[in-house]
Scaffold this motif. Structure first.
Motif, PDB file in Angstrom:
ATOM      1  N   CYS A 165       5.802  -2.130   5.852  1.00  0.00           N
ATOM      2  CA  CYS A 165       5.541  -3.228   6.786  1.00  0.00           C
ATOM      3  C   CYS A 165       6.629  -4.286   6.673  1.00  0.00           C
ATOM      4  O   CYS A 165       6.820  -4.881   5.607  1.00  0.00           O
ATOM      5  CB  CYS A 165       4.165  -3.841   6.511  1.00  0.00           C
ATOM      6  N   GLN A 166       7.341  -4.507   7.770  1.00  0.00           N
ATOM      7  CA  GLN A 166       8.340  -5.561   7.806  1.00  0.00           C
ATOM      8  C   GLN A 166       7.647  -6.922   7.792  1.00  0.00           C
ATOM      9  O   GLN A 166       6.527  -7.062   8.302  1.00  0.00           O
ATOM     10  CB  GLN A 166       9.199  -5.426   9.065  1.00  0.00           C
ATOM     11  N   PRO A 167       8.259  -7.934   7.221  1.00  0.00           N
ATOM     12  CA  PRO A 167       7.603  -9.250   7.158  1.00  0.00           C
ATOM     13  C   PRO A 167       7.364  -9.824   8.544  1.00  0.00           C
ATOM     14  O   PRO A 167       8.166  -9.644   9.467  1.00  0.00           O
ATOM     15  CB  PRO A 167       8.603 -10.102   6.366  1.00  0.00           C
ATOM     16  N   ALA A 168       6.231 -10.503   8.692  1.00  0.00           N
ATOM     17  CA  ALA A 168       5.917 -11.179   9.953  1.00  0.00           C
ATOM     18  C   ALA A 168       6.590 -12.544   9.930  1.00  0.00           C
ATOM     19  O   ALA A 168       6.030 -13.517   9.438  1.00  0.00           O
ATOM     20  CB  ALA A 168       4.410 -11.315  10.115  1.00  0.00           C
ATOM     21  N   LYS A 169       7.788 -12.605  10.479  1.00  0.00           N
ATOM     22  CA  LYS A 169       8.520 -13.866  10.486  1.00  0.00           C
ATOM     23  C   LYS A 169       8.007 -14.817  11.568  1.00  0.00           C
ATOM     24  O   LYS A 169       8.244 -16.013  11.523  1.00  0.00           O
ATOM     25  CB  LYS A 169      10.011 -13.593  10.683  1.00  0.00           C
ATOM     26  N   ILE A 193       0.846  -1.197   0.000  1.00  0.00           N
ATOM     27  CA  ILE A 193       0.000   0.000   0.000  1.00  0.00           C
ATOM     28  C   ILE A 193       0.881   1.246   0.000  1.00  0.00           C
ATOM     29  O   ILE A 193       1.806   1.369   0.809  1.00  0.00           O
ATOM     30  CB  ILE A 193      -0.937   0.013   1.228  1.00  0.00           C
ATOM     31  N   GLU A 194       0.603   2.171  -0.888  1.00  0.00           N
ATOM     32  CA  GLU A 194       1.363   3.417  -0.939  1.00  0.00           C
ATOM     33  C   GLU A 194       1.167   4.182   0.375  1.00  0.00           C
ATOM     34  O   GLU A 194       0.052   4.392   0.829  1.00  0.00           O
ATOM     35  CB  GLU A 194       0.909   4.277  -2.110  1.00  0.00           C
ATOM     36  N   GLY A 195       2.288   4.553   0.986  1.00  0.00           N
ATOM     37  CA  GLY A 195       2.222   5.237   2.274  1.00  0.00           C
ATOM     38  C   GLY A 195       2.393   4.303   3.453  1.00  0.00           C
ATOM     39  O   GLY A 195       2.469   4.757   4.599  1.00  0.00           O
ATOM     40  N   PHE A 196       2.458   2.997   3.178  1.00  0.00           N
ATOM     41  CA  PHE A 196       2.683   1.996   4.222  1.00  0.00           C
ATOM     42  C   PHE A 196       4.094   1.418   4.078  1.00  0.00           C
ATOM     43  O   PHE A 196       4.642   1.337   2.973  1.00  0.00           O
ATOM     44  CB  PHE A 196       1.700   0.834   4.102  1.00  0.00           C
ATOM     45  N   SER A 240       4.173   0.792   9.447  1.00  0.00           N
ATOM     46  CA  SER A 240       4.320   2.241   9.598  1.00  0.00           C
ATOM     47  C   SER A 240       3.420   2.898   8.561  1.00  0.00           C
ATOM     48  O   SER A 240       3.364   2.452   7.408  1.00  0.00           O
ATOM     49  CB  SER A 240       5.782   2.640   9.379  1.00  0.00           C
ATOM     50  N   VAL A 241       2.701   3.955   8.963  1.00  0.00           N
ATOM     51  CA  VAL A 241       1.727   4.606   8.076  1.00  0.00           C
ATOM     52  C   VAL A 241       2.019   6.105   8.005  1.00  0.00           C
ATOM     53  O   VAL A 241       2.167   6.763   9.045  1.00  0.00           O
ATOM     54  CB  VAL A 241       0.282   4.382   8.588  1.00  0.00           C
ATOM     55  N   GLN A 242       2.104   6.617   6.791  1.00  0.00           N
ATOM     56  CA  GLN A 242       2.272   8.063   6.604  1.00  0.00           C
ATOM     57  C   GLN A 242       0.911   8.741   6.763  1.00  0.00           C
ATOM     58  O   GLN A 242      -0.023   8.442   6.023  1.00  0.00           O
ATOM     59  CB  GLN A 242       2.854   8.352   5.226  1.00  0.00           C
ATOM     60  N   ILE A 243       0.812   9.636   7.743  1.00  0.00           N
ATOM     61  CA  ILE A 243      -0.443  10.319   8.040  1.00  0.00           C
ATOM     62  C   ILE A 243      -0.334  11.782   7.626  1.00  0.00           C
ATOM     63  O   ILE A 243       0.655  12.453   7.965  1.00  0.00           O
ATOM     64  CB  ILE A 243      -0.787  10.196   9.540  1.00  0.00           C
ATOM     65  N   GLY A 290       7.851  10.424  15.790  1.00  0.00           N
ATOM     66  CA  GLY A 290       7.725  10.626  14.356  1.00  0.00           C
ATOM     67  C   GLY A 290       7.167   9.451  13.589  1.00  0.00           C
ATOM     68  O   GLY A 290       7.017   9.523  12.364  1.00  0.00           O
ATOM     69  N   ARG A 291       6.860   8.343  14.271  1.00  0.00           N
ATOM     70  CA  ARG A 291       6.338   7.160  13.586  1.00  0.00           C
ATOM     71  C   ARG A 291       4.880   6.936  13.968  1.00  0.00           C
ATOM     72  O   ARG A 291       4.520   6.942  15.132  1.00  0.00           O
ATOM     73  CB  ARG A 291       7.139   5.911  13.952  1.00  0.00           C
ATOM     74  N   PHE A 292       4.049   6.713  12.938  1.00  0.00           N
ATOM     75  CA  PHE A 292       2.639   6.409  13.163  1.00  0.00           C
ATOM     76  C   PHE A 292       2.314   5.063  12.512  1.00  0.00           C
ATOM     77  O   PHE A 292       2.998   4.629  11.582  1.00  0.00           O
ATOM     78  CB  PHE A 292       1.748   7.506  12.575  1.00  0.00           C
ATOM     79  N   GLY A 293       1.263   4.446  12.986  1.00  0.00           N
ATOM     80  CA  GLY A 293       0.865   3.165  12.411  1.00  0.00           C
ATOM     81  C   GLY A 293      -0.094   2.433  13.323  1.00  0.00           C
ATOM     82  O   GLY A 293      -0.796   3.035  14.133  1.00  0.00           O
ATOM     83  N   PHE A 294      -0.104   1.120  13.216  1.00  0.00           N
ATOM     84  CA  PHE A 294      -0.992   0.305  14.041  1.00  0.00           C
ATOM     85  C   PHE A 294      -0.471  -1.123  14.079  1.00  0.00           C
ATOM     86  O   PHE A 294       0.391  -1.510  13.279  1.00  0.00           O
ATOM     87  CB  PHE A 294      -2.431   0.339  13.529  1.00  0.00           C
ATOM     88  N   ARG A 295      -1.016  -1.887  15.029  1.00  0.00           N
ATOM     89  CA  ARG A 295      -0.753  -3.319  15.057  1.00  0.00           C
ATOM     90  C   ARG A 295      -2.017  -4.046  14.650  1.00  0.00           C
ATOM     91  O   ARG A 295      -3.110  -3.707  15.107  1.00  0.00           O
ATOM     92  CB  ARG A 295      -0.341  -3.791  16.456  1.00  0.00           C
ATOM     93  N   THR A 296      -1.856  -5.042  13.808  1.00  0.00           N
ATOM     94  CA  THR A 296      -2.978  -5.898  13.435  1.00  0.00           C
ATOM     95  C   THR A 296      -2.561  -7.354  13.575  1.00  0.00           C
ATOM     96  O   THR A 296      -1.419  -7.726  13.278  1.00  0.00           O
ATOM     97  CB  THR A 296      -3.450  -5.626  12.000  1.00  0.00           C
ATOM     98  N   THR A 297      -3.479  -8.181  14.051  1.00  0.00           N
ATOM     99  CA  THR A 297      -3.240  -9.613  14.000  1.00  0.00           C
ATOM    100  C   THR A 297      -3.595 -10.104  12.592  1.00  0.00           C
ATOM    101  O   THR A 297      -4.204  -9.381  11.798  1.00  0.00           O
ATOM    102  CB  THR A 297      -4.115 -10.382  15.008  1.00  0.00           C
ATOM    103  N   PHE A 298      -3.218 -11.348  12.307  1.00  0.00           N
ATOM    104  CA  PHE A 298      -3.711 -11.989  11.074  1.00  0.00           C
ATOM    105  C   PHE A 298      -4.430 -13.282  11.452  1.00  0.00           C
ATOM    106  O   PHE A 298      -4.308 -14.309  10.788  1.00  0.00           O
ATOM    107  CB  PHE A 298      -2.585 -12.235  10.059  1.00  0.00           C
TER     108      PHE A 298
END
Length: 577
Positions: free
Chosen positions: A486-490, A481-484, A498-501, A543-551
């Protein structure tokens, strides 16, 4: 007349009324107004007038006046607000540490999600409100697998059922073998023979039933090798890993000068518990650009700065695999951490609840205890370390969060300190027997050749492979996603993009007194029905924005969620451009 008045007092609680009494012999007329003030005590106030031979006109006027007074008194008794008594316990008088602590995974966004879920469940208006295009909330805020569709494993539930059932309708019922496999019956019979009076409803030893602690030892020896020493007397069974963590931190933190090193970002149980106990959080940053790896130089910086401020740093926490990052630490990094703790005389708190959740090829879980053994730090010496490691039935492939099962193993602790931790555990009498049993079954399942072995392993493999696919779907999808970013979930169960707001959203968040990523998460919830946790809830990175999501939700739901997140982000950026 007196019986009449008493009756009126009983029948007219909280009412005002007039009495008109006439005495022919004394030629006296009496009028009185009477108002009951207290229902329970029947206390009252009254005003009485006695007149000698008044005229009829005067009596009519006075009688009318008293009726008016009675009406006003009656209205007053109904409109006067009740006396307010000051509560002994108020928000201002509760423990200030409780007021300041936060636990984001059950915070503002989740409260809003629950409210919307109630609206959606109640009627169609909930869906129509604000033009909602969804009919359910997708909860990705917490690692609670069975709440979002993961089925429980069969064999552990069979054993649990037989353990809880009375013998005559369970293990001793003549038809039990027609319903339950032989190995489940045998295991349940063994468990019941070791329980107090054979009942799962009785208290156990405060460390946990010895049979289940032996199961943990069996697991640890299989994991780390039989050569690594393990003692069941140093294993504590608790209501999930969270209780174990709380007990150890409670044992260590005695005043505000005590510092605990925690990763940034971290799981909020650490920050919340340290705040509750009045200790000091000493953060060290994980390296996002290097897939959230841990850098020893960063540990040294954090420790040096904390000690220069007078903080008595006593422990270091690592979470491996990572929550919320999804990282998996390398063997070298784990050994470096153990060595760092040895050199700086720090207790190592090893949160290893996701040790079975490693998905990336070439990655493997390497325990802190095995690392300490390989470095020679388990033998009594100046280099030996104190290690508390945690595991839980809530994660892995069991996902039995509601059972509240888990264990803590202590390594290298002073025996007198172990006694103090045991005393603390004893104040809760014991952890849940169902949680203890589930921990034992997680650590010691069916063995090769047992009737349920193949089916049990197949169920676990199916859950693991699905988690592996979902980790890829969500990790790669968010990163695209443009503006995102995300490091791989190992490993573990989470992605932490990380999200650009936009600047406009940041300014609006400041005006509303909230964080930009909370504003973003609430918008995502309202527009898509997806519930995530703002990144700031895991200790804010400047300076970092974003969220945590489970899968954890089903694969189809997660694929739709990634698409919905992309659409929302585009709309959100356009709205605040």
């Amino acid at each position: 007349r007196i019986p009449f008045k008493k009756k009126r007092e009983k029948d007219n609680i909280h009412r005002a009324y007039c009495l008109f009494l006439y005495d022919n012999e004394a030629n006296l007329k009496t009028m009185s107004i009477h108002r009951i003030r207290n229902r329970r005590r029947h206390t009252s106030e009254s005003l009485t007038f006695v007149f000698s031979s008044p005229s009829a006109k005067m009596m009519t006027i006075i009688f009318t006046l008293l009726l008016v007074i009675a009406h006003v008194a009656d209205a007053s008794s109904k409109t006067t607000p009740p006396t307010t008594y000051k509560k002994r316990l108020t928000e201002e008088t509760v423990n200030p540490n409780i007021r300041t602590m936060e636990y984001a995974v059950r915070g503002e966004v989740v409260i809003a999600a629950n409210k919307i879920a109630e609206e959606l469940a109640s009627n169609e208006e909930g869906k129509k409100k604000n033009n909602r295009s969804y009919d359910k909330i997708v909860y990705t805020n917490i690692g609670n697998p069975q709440s979002v569709g993961q089925k429980p494993l069969t064999w552990p539930r069979q054993v649990m059922a037989l353990m809880d059932l009375p013998d005559e309708v369970g293990i001793d019922h003549p038809d039990v073998s027609r319903i339950f496999p032989a190995d489940a019956i045998a295991r349940a019979r063994e468990i019941k023979s070791k329980l107090s009076v054979g009942s799962s409803g009785a208290y156990s030893h405060s460390k946990g039933n010895r049979l289940f602690r032996d199961d943990v030892v069996h697991f640890l020896k299989q994991r780390d090798g039989p050569e690594v020493p393990t003692d069941p007397e140093l294993v504590f069974l608790n209501n999930g890993a969270s209780e174990s963590i709380s007990n150890v931190l409670t044992t260590m933190i005695g005043d505000p000068s005590i510092g605990i090193m925690i990763p940034i970002p971290q799981y909020p149980i650490y920050s919340a518990t340290i705040d509750r106990l009045g200790g000091t959080k000493v953060g060290y940053y994980l390296d996002e650009a290097n897939q959230w790896d841990l850098d020893i130089k960063e540990l040294e910086r954090s420790l040096r700065e904390a000690r220069s401020k007078g903080t008595n740093v006593v422990a270091l926490t690592i979470i491996n695999p990572g929550n919320p990052t999804g990282s998996v630490l390398s063997k070298k990094t784990v050994q470096d951490v153990v060595r760092f703790c040895s050199q700086n005389n720090l207790v190592l708190l090893a949160d290893e609840v996701y040790q079975e959740n490693v998905y990336s090829e070439g990655e493997e879980f390497y325990s802190c205890k095995r690392a300490a053994y390989d470095l020679g730090f388990l033998e009594p010496s100046e280099e030996s370390i104190e290690l508390a490691s945690f595991h839980s039935t809530s994660k892995g492939v069991f996902g039995e969060c509601g059972r509240r099962g888990g264990y803590m193993e202590l390594t290298g602790f002073d025996p007198l300190v172990v006694d103090q931790i045991y005393k603390l555990a004893s104040t809760a009498l014991c952890s849940s027997l169902n949680g203890q049993c589930m921990t034992g079954l997680m650590c010691h399942g069916p063995q090769p050749g047992d009737e349920s072995y193949k089916s049990h392993e197949a169920e676990k493999a199916a859950i693991f492979e699905s988690l592996k696919r979902r980790a890829k779907i969500v990790g790669e999808g968010l990163d695209s996603i443009e503006g995102f970013s995300c490091q791989p979930a190992k490993g573990s169960m989470y992605c932490f993009p990380s999200v650009q707001i936009p600047e406009g959203a940041i300014e609006e968040a400041q005006q509303k007194g909230t964080t930009p990523d909370t504003l973003y998460a609430l918008s995502l919830l309202e527009r898509t029905g997806i519930c995530v946790v703002p990144a700031s809830g895991f200790v804010k990175i400047p300076g970092r924005f974003g969220f945590r999501t489970t899968f954890l939700p089903p694969e189809a739901d997660m694929a739709r969620s990634v698409t919905a997140m992309k659409t929302h982000h585009e709309e959100f950026c356009a709205r605040y451009k």
